[in-house]
Design a protein around this motif. Structure first.
Motif, short mmCIF file in Angstrom:
data_model
loop_
_atom_site.label_atom_id
_atom_site.label_comp_id
_atom_site.label_asym_id
_atom_site.label_seq_id
_atom_site.Cartn_x
_atom_site.Cartn_y
_atom_site.Cartn_z
N GLN A 83 0.79 -1.23 0.00
CA GLN A 83 0.00 0.00 0.00
C GLN A 83 0.83 1.28 0.00
N PRO A 84 1.89 1.39 0.79
CA PRO A 84 2.67 2.64 0.75
C PRO A 84 3.26 2.92 -0.63
N LEU A 85 3.57 1.88 -1.36
CA LEU A 85 4.18 2.03 -2.68
C LEU A 85 3.13 2.16 -3.78
N LEU A 86 2.08 1.36 -3.67
CA LEU A 86 1.04 1.26 -4.70
C LEU A 86 -0.33 1.36 -4.04
N PRO A 87 -0.74 2.55 -3.61
CA PRO A 87 -1.99 2.68 -2.88
C PRO A 87 -3.19 2.16 -3.67
N GLY A 88 -4.02 1.37 -2.98
CA GLY A 88 -5.24 0.88 -3.58
C GLY A 88 -5.14 -0.41 -4.35
N VAL A 89 -3.94 -0.97 -4.50
CA VAL A 89 -3.85 -2.22 -5.26
C VAL A 89 -4.51 -3.35 -4.47
N GLU A 90 -5.11 -4.26 -5.20
CA GLU A 90 -5.76 -5.43 -4.60
C GLU A 90 -4.99 -6.68 -5.01
N VAL A 91 -4.48 -7.40 -4.05
CA VAL A 91 -3.71 -8.61 -4.32
C VAL A 91 -4.67 -9.79 -4.41
N THR A 92 -4.66 -10.48 -5.54
CA THR A 92 -5.52 -11.65 -5.72
C THR A 92 -4.78 -12.95 -5.46
N SER A 93 -3.46 -12.94 -5.59
CA SER A 93 -2.67 -14.13 -5.25
C SER A 93 -1.22 -13.72 -5.07
N SER A 94 -0.52 -14.46 -4.23
CA SER A 94 0.90 -14.21 -3.98
C SER A 94 1.56 -15.55 -3.67
N TYR A 95 2.76 -15.75 -4.18
CA TYR A 95 3.34 -17.09 -4.14
C TYR A 95 4.86 -17.00 -4.11
N GLY A 96 5.46 -17.70 -3.17
CA GLY A 96 6.90 -17.78 -3.09
C GLY A 96 7.32 -19.06 -2.40
N TYR A 97 8.61 -19.27 -2.31
CA TYR A 97 9.16 -20.50 -1.72
C TYR A 97 10.28 -20.11 -0.78
N ASP A 98 10.22 -20.57 0.45
CA ASP A 98 11.26 -20.24 1.43
C ASP A 98 12.39 -21.25 1.33
N TRP A 99 13.41 -20.88 0.61
CA TRP A 99 14.56 -21.76 0.40
C TRP A 99 15.34 -22.00 1.69
N ASN A 100 15.17 -21.15 2.68
CA ASN A 100 15.85 -21.35 3.95
C ASN A 100 15.31 -22.57 4.69
N LEU A 101 14.04 -22.91 4.47
CA LEU A 101 13.44 -24.07 5.12
C LEU A 101 13.64 -25.36 4.33
N ASP A 102 14.14 -25.24 3.14
CA ASP A 102 14.43 -26.41 2.31
C ASP A 102 15.76 -27.01 2.81
N PRO A 103 15.75 -28.23 3.36
CA PRO A 103 16.98 -28.78 3.94
C PRO A 103 18.06 -29.08 2.91
N PHE A 104 17.71 -29.04 1.62
CA PHE A 104 18.70 -29.30 0.59
C PHE A 104 19.27 -28.01 -0.01
N SER A 105 18.89 -26.87 0.56
CA SER A 105 19.49 -25.61 0.13
C SER A 105 19.90 -24.73 1.32
N LYS A 106 19.00 -24.57 2.29
CA LYS A 106 19.25 -23.76 3.48
C LYS A 106 19.70 -22.34 3.12
#
Length: 497
Positions: A409-432
Motif C-alpha cells: 500500500q505505501p508504494l502502490l496505494p489501492g492495489v488489490e492482491v488476488t494471489s501471492s506465491y513464493g518459496y522459502d529456500w531457507n526451510l528447504d533442507p537441501f538448500s538452506k
C-alpha cells in the motif's frame, strides 16, 4: 554430523519431514515438465547408460550428489566420456535452487530465473538446445519508478529517477575494474581484492559523498542483489556482478533481471538430462560418504552404493549435513557453518489492477514496507503480475495475500492482491538459503578451498564458481569444469586414492 531426522534441527524442516510432505503444496508443483526417474526406476535407467564401470569392484564410475544445474552438467559431461554415472537427488525433482512452477495457470520461476549473453555458459546451452528467451516487461521497458527515502515515498518517470540512481551507481562502482579486471579470473588482481574483500556493501556505501536519497536507492539495490541486509554482503560481491556485466550499468540490469527462458528453466534442465546417459535417482538423500583406498562408499536411506569418484554438487550451506570419512577440510566445514548471505524473499504477486511497468526501491530498513524492490513481470487481461524481493523472510509471509497487499500500500496505494506465491529456500533442507552471495572476507578466505578436490571427492556448484556465482551460469561453469576433471582423473586412475 547434523541429525537430519531431528524435526527441530537447524533450518526448521528435517530432510525426512521435507520428503514426507511438509511442503507438499509447493513440491507438488515441481512436477511441471518433469520426466526424470525415481530411484525405483533405476534398473530402467541403467539400461540407458554405460552398463559397466571402468574398474571392477564398484557400482559406478562416478556418483554425483545433487541434481541442480551443476550436478546435471557434471553428470552429462561424465556420461559423454563413457563413464557410468548416477545422480542422487534428495528432492523429488531435479533443478536445485531453480524451480519452474505455476501461479494462476501461468509459469513462474521460484528460484534462479534470468540469463544473458554475458553469461557464456548458460547462453551456450540455450543456443545449443534451441531454446527461446523472453523479456521481463518491467525491466525491459520501465515506465514509472517509485522509491522510499527518509521514510517518504517519491514517484517519477523512469528516466528522471534513473538520473538520480545512475549518478549514485557511477560513484559506487568506480573501483570495480581495479578489483576484477578479468572478471572470470577472480584472483587476477589478488592484492587489490584482498584489500577490499573485508568491506561490506553497506560500509563502502557509507563512505561515499552521496545524498541520502541516493544512499537509500543504493541500499535497496544492494539488498536486492545480495538478498539480505547490505551489511551482511561483501562489497567485492557487488563489484563482481558489475565487472561480469562488462562494467556497464544498463548491461547489468539486463544481465540480472531482464531475459528468461520462455519455456522455463525446467526446459533447459530437461534438455540437458535428455542429452545425458546418466541414471537419476530422486528422493534419495545422501547420509554418509566414506573414502576407501580404491573407491568411495555412499550411504543413502536405501543402502550403500560405490564408485571410483564422487562429485559433491550440493549448496555450500549444506556441505556439512553429510557425514564424510575422512572429514572434509576445516575450511569447507567452516564456511558451510557460516553460510552465505543469501536468505531473502522472492515472490510473485498478482494484483487486480493494470498498474503498468513499475519499479520500486526501498532501503532494507524503513518504516513503510518490507519490500526492497518490486517490479512488473507482465501485464495481461488479469491485471499485473509483480515480482517482489525482501531481505528477510521474517518481514513478510509472501504466501499471505492480505499481508502482501498491506505491505504494498505505501508504494502502490489501492492495489488489490488476488494471489501471492513464493518459496522459502531457507526451510528447504537441501538448500538452506537462496542464491549464494558471499559475506565480507569469504571470497579470499574460502573460494579456492571450496574448489579443491579431496582424494576421490570433487566439488562443484554455483556457490563456488569463478564467474557468475549464484546464477545458473555459474552452476554450469563449475559443473562442466569438474566433469572434465573427474573424467581425466578416472581415465588415469591407477587404483590408488
Amino acid at each position: 554430523m547434523t541429525n537430519d531426522r531431528d524435526e527441530s534441527s537447524k533450518g526448521g524442516v528435517s530432510r525426512r519431514k521435507f520428503l514426507g510432505g511438509a511442503v507438499v503444496g509447493v513440491a507438488a508443483a515441481a512436477s511441471v515438465g518433469s520426466h526424470v526417474l525415481t530411484h525405483s526406476d533405476s534398473a530402467q535407467a541403467t539400461e540407458k547408460g554405460c552398463s559397466t564401470p571402468l574398474r571392477a569392484g564398484v557400482d559406478y564410475d562416478a556418483i554425483v550428489i545433487g541434481g541442480g544445474f551443476a550436478g546435471v552438467t557434471a553428470a552429462r559431461e561424465l556420461s559423454r566420456s563413457g563413464l557410468k554415472t548416477v545422480i542422487l537427488e534428495g528432492r523429488s525433482r531435479l533443478g536445485g535452487r531453480t524451480f519452474t512452477s505455476k501461479l494462476d495457470g501461468g509459469k513462474v520461476e521460484l528460484g534462479g530465473t534470468w540469463v544473458h549473453w554475458t553469461q557464456p555458459n548458460v547462453w551456450t546451452e540455450i543456443m545449443h538446445y534451441g531454446l527461446e528467451v523472453e523479456e521481463t516487461e518491467g525491466l525491459a521497458n520501465p515506465e514509472t519508478v517509485i522509491w522510499v527515502t527518509e521514510n517518504q515515498v517519491k514517484r517519477a518517470p523512469a528516466a528522471e529517477a534513473f538520473e538520480i540512481f545512475g549518478a549514485a551507481c557511477n560513484e559506487y562502482y568506480k573501483e570495480a575494474q581495479s578489483i576484477y579486471p578479468r572478471p572470470f579470473d577472480p584472483f587476477f588482481a589478488e592484492k587489490t581484492l584482498r584489500q577490499m574483500d573485508g568491506l561490506s556493501a553497506a560500509e563502502y556505501l557509507e563512505k561515499l559523498s552521496l545524498s541520502q536519497e541516493q544512499k537509500d536507492m543504493m541500499d535497496s539495490w544492494l539488498s536486492g542483489n545480495g538478498h539480505n541486509y547490505p551489511e551482511t554482503i561483501a562489497y567485492s560481491e557487488i563489484m563482481r556482478w558489475f565487472a561480469l556485466s562488462n562494467f556497464n550499468m544498463p548491461t547489468m540490469f539486463d544481465a540480472i533481471a531482464r531475459y528468461k527462458i520462455k519455456s522455463g528453466t525446467r526446459s533447459l534442465l530437461d534438455a540437458m538430462i535428455a542429452d545425458s546417459n546418466s541414471e537419476v535417482r530422486l528422493s534419495t538423500p545422501v547420509i554418509k560418504v566414506k573414502q576407501e583406498r580404491d573407491k568411495v562408499a555412499v550411504t543413502t536411506e536405501d543402502g550403500v552404493i560405490t564408485a571410483s569418484a564422487v562429485v559433491v554438487a550440493v549448496p555450500m550451506n549444506t556441505l556439512r549435513d553429510i557425514e564424510y570419512t575422512p572429514r572434509l577440510s576445516a575450511a569447507k566445514l567452516d564456511i558451510s557453518a557460516q553460510g552465505h548471505a543469501g536468505v531473502g524473499v522472492k515472490g510473485y504477486i498478482r494484483v487486480k489492477q493494470n498498474i503498468g511497468n513499475i519499479m520500486t526501491y526501498a532501503p532494507a530498513r524503513n518504516d513503510l514496507t518490507p519490500f526492497t524492490s518490486v517490479f512488473t513481470d507482465r501485464v495481461d487481461e488479469n491485471g499485473t503480475l509483480l515480482i517482489g524481493f525482501a531481505p528477510d523472510p521474517k518481514l513478510i509471509d509472501i504466501n499471505d495475500n492480505k499481508a502482501v497487499e498491506q505491505a504494498l500500500q505505501p508504494l502502490l496505494p489501492g492495489v488489490e492482491v488476488t494471489s501471492s506465491y513464493g518459496y522459502d529456500w531457507n526451510l528447504d533442507p537441501f538448500s538452506k538459503g537462496t542464491w549464494c552471495t558471499y559475506r565480507p572476507g569469504q571470497t579470499t578466505r574460502y573460494l579456492t578451498e571450496l574448489q579443491k578436490s579431496e582424494g576421490r571427492l570433487f566439488f562443484t556448484g554455483s556457490d563456488m564458481a569463478n564467474g557468475w556465482r549464484g546464477f545458473i551460469d555459474g552452476a554450469i561453469e563449475s559443473g562442466r569444469e569438474v566433469g572434465y576433471q573427474v573424467a581425466n582423473y578416472l581415465k588415469g586412475d591407477d587404483g590408488n586414492a
